[in-house]
Write an enzyme that holds these catalytic residues in place. Structure first.
Site, PDB file in Angstrom:
ATOM      1  CB  VAL A 302      -0.922   0.037   1.236  1.00 18.14           C
ATOM      2  CG1 VAL A 302      -1.772   1.300   1.233  1.00 18.14           C
ATOM      3  CG2 VAL A 302      -1.813  -1.203   1.257  1.00 18.14           C
ATOM      4  CG  ASN A 428      19.807  -8.184 -15.386  1.00 21.90           C
ATOM      5  OD1 ASN A 428      20.548  -8.501 -14.461  1.00 21.90           O
ATOM      6  ND2 ASN A 428      18.547  -8.513 -15.410  1.00 21.90           N
ATOM      7  N   GLY A 479       9.768   2.296   1.384  1.00 22.39           N
ATOM      8  CA  GLY A 479       9.375   3.047   2.567  1.00 22.39           C
ATOM      9  C   GLY A 479      10.428   4.040   3.014  1.00 22.39           C
TER      10      GLY A 479
END
Length: 575
Positions: A302, A428, A479
């Site tokens: 979320v 990559n 976060g």
């Protein structure tokens, strides 16, 4: 004392040496430059005379060139091995370390993976880093020597050719291995006949029981994972390191260096972009993985997006306050079963039912402005349905459902599946030129670009410069915790402050959504305006229901959903 003959010889050669010296300095315009410098310096009378002269003559020095590359194995934010690249250049006849970068190593390993799969992933990661070190400290070192770091296109072209050659070598190696294996198993082996014995009381064959009256729909198979060449992280690491080196040499911030590159203006500094936009951060509020405290079947994360009218600094301050107050405990995360999506414990939904549920969710909570990977990439029809239904007020973003950057650039098609934009991860064999081309393609098709941090994070903050320089709409860093993430958020704040100070910060723009249904209708009207043909016309999309039934998915392991700006959930939306 020198012998008389030697002294006499040097005396005879002195006029010739003086003539050679005068010609050497004259051919390099030294007398002219020296006269200009002395005349200008006399009127300026700087406090640091020799420093002023050094700065003046440095403008006539040769541009720096790459002289050495060094690759190292380092650890990322979770203690796994990844790659560091350091570039040395010849600057004013001296070898000098210009910069180093740490590129994130990305791999797709499921949260519920078996110990054997985790061990195999660790071995593959180590092998890839070791192979990359061999390339960088060996053949790539020789290939890029004496190239100018500012010539990013040339560097990326060489890296692309090198990678293509390694891919062909790997194909040949696998073909030889396959031939050897076939030769080994081609010899016939004796297999004793075993009589089929059915245990007493049990019958083999058809299972007894009530037959279902509803025929099972065929399940669309999962697409194969795109192969990643062992060592390919060397290509992406070197391309980013060269870009950062070029920016450092030009005394230009990396984000501005990339913005100029995207607009083909690297050599035209008088045409700098007038304004740059700082991408809005997508900040994870709740992580719903198996190791997190907050768990919900439907969502993997979320995330909150600050309002566009706030600066990044104001938005992060508000998000920090929300994060401090937010404490929620949800059910353990689950997996898909038999082509169904498990949204709550024991609640399974088909792809078509998921579209209906998302529509109800967005109707009920209009602050949800983005869904990330709401469906598998195999559910192409449902992606199209949900885009046509809510795409005019919500971003439908493909992350795991999108193809790799190299495939997107090669195919020039970003609408597989149909979506509003892509989350781009620099991993990559991705090169800087690939990113500039892909973001130009997204801009041209009214799609948004989101720069995302890969699973193996590091403290290198170059990702933020990439997002600003390439004009990304959002940046997805996770976060507001852990040093490697906070470092990137701090870099985002610093860039915003720098742009505001220079008067080149573009104010926040309102969200612009694409009305897919209107575009489809316009396309159909254009087709209807064409003269009729003798052949039967193709059936119109309008002849089909908006939420048409399609094949159900087979395996949903690893599929995830991200919701943005969803700060409250109501179980009543999950019937």
């Amino acid at each position: 004392m020198e012998p008389g003959g030697e002294r006499e010889r040097r005396r005879r050669d002195l006029p010739e040496l003086r003539h050679q010296a005068a010609e050497y300095y004259r051919s390099n315009e030294v007398p002219q430059r020296l006269e200009e410098a002395l005349n200008a310096t006399f009127y300026l009378r700087p406090a640091d005379l020799y420093g002023h002269l050094a700065n003046y003559f440095s403008t006539f020095s040769k541009p720096p060139v790459i002289c050495k590359l060094i690759g190292r194995k380092v650890l990322d934010g979770v203690g796994r091995p990844t790659l560091e690249v350091e570039i040395f250049c010849t600057v004013k006849n001296h070898e000098k370390s210009i910069c180093s970068i740490v590129v994130s190593s990305h791999s797709e390993i499921l949260e519920n993976a078996s110990p054997e799969a985790i061990d195999a992933d660790e071995k593959e990661r180590n092998d890839s880093i070791n192979r990359a070190l061999e390339w960088i400290n060996g053949s790539l070192n020789e290939m890029l020597r004496d190239l100018q770091p500012a010539d990013q296109c040339k560097v990326d072209e060489l890296l692309g050719e090198y990678f293509a050659k390694k891919v062909e070598e790997e194909k040949e190696r696998k073909a030889i291995e396959k031939e050897e294996q076939e030769a080994v198993i081609s010899a016939p082996a004796y297999i004793p006949a075993v009589s089929a014995v059915t245990p007493s009381g049990k019958k083999k064959g058809v299972k007894l029981g009530k037959k279902s009256s509803v025929a099972e729909k065929p399940i669309s198979p999962a697409e194969p994972i795109e192969p990643v060449l062992c060592g390919s992280i060397a290509i992406g690491g070197l391309s980013l390191a060269v870009a950062k080196t070029g920016a450092t040499i030009n005394n230009t911030p990396l984000y501005l260096h990339l913005a100029l590159m995207k607009h083909d203006q690297l050599s035209q500094f008088q045409d700098l972009p007038k304004e740059l936009t700082v991408p809005l951060p997508m900040v994870t509020l709740l992580s719903c993985g198996k190791s997190s405290s907050g768990k919900l079947k439907l969502m993997k994360e979320v995330m909150l997006i600050p309002p566009t009218e706030l600066t990044v600094k104001q938005g992060i301050e508000r998000l920090l306050e929300i994060q401090k107050q937010m404490m929620r405990l949800l059910d353990p995360v689950g997996k898909g079963t038999k082509g169904k999506y498990e949204v709550l414990t024991g609640t399974l939904k088909s792809p078509d039912e998921m579209v209906d549920m998302y529509v109800d969710l967005i109707n009920k909570y209009p602050s949800i402005i983005a869904l990330i990977d709401p469906l598998r990439k195999e559910d192409g029809q449902q992606w199209s349905n949900i885009c046509n239904t809510v795409g005019s007020r919500c971003y439908l973003i493909a992350e795991d459902a999108a193809k790799s950057i190299s495939k997107l650039v090669e195919d020039q098609n970003i609408n597989v599946p149909k979506c509003s934009g892509l989350i781009i991860k620099y991993t990559n064999q991705t090169k800087i030129s690939d990113l500039t081309e892909l973001t130009r393609l997204l801009d041209g098709q009214r799609h948004i670009a989101i720069l995302g941090s890969p699973a193996g994070e590091s403290s290198d903050d170059s990702l933020v410069d990439l997002a600003v320089g390439l004009g990304a709409r959002f940046i997805k860093l996770g976060g507001l915790s852990r040093g490697e993430r906070v470092t990137k958020y701090n870099r985002l704040l610093a860039i915003e402050e720098e742009l505001a100070k220079n008067g080149t910060l573009r104010s926040g723009e309102n969200h612009e959504f694409v009305d897919f249904a209107e575009e489809a209708q316009t396309a159909e009207e254009l087709l209807d305006a064409l003269p009729p043909t003798e052949q039967d016309p193709w059936p119109s999309q309008n002849s089909q229901p908006l939420l048409a039934q399609v094949q159900n998915p087979d395996s949903l392991h690893g599929s995830s959903l991200h919701l943005n700006e969803a700060t409250k959930m109501d179980p009543s939306i999950f019937p």
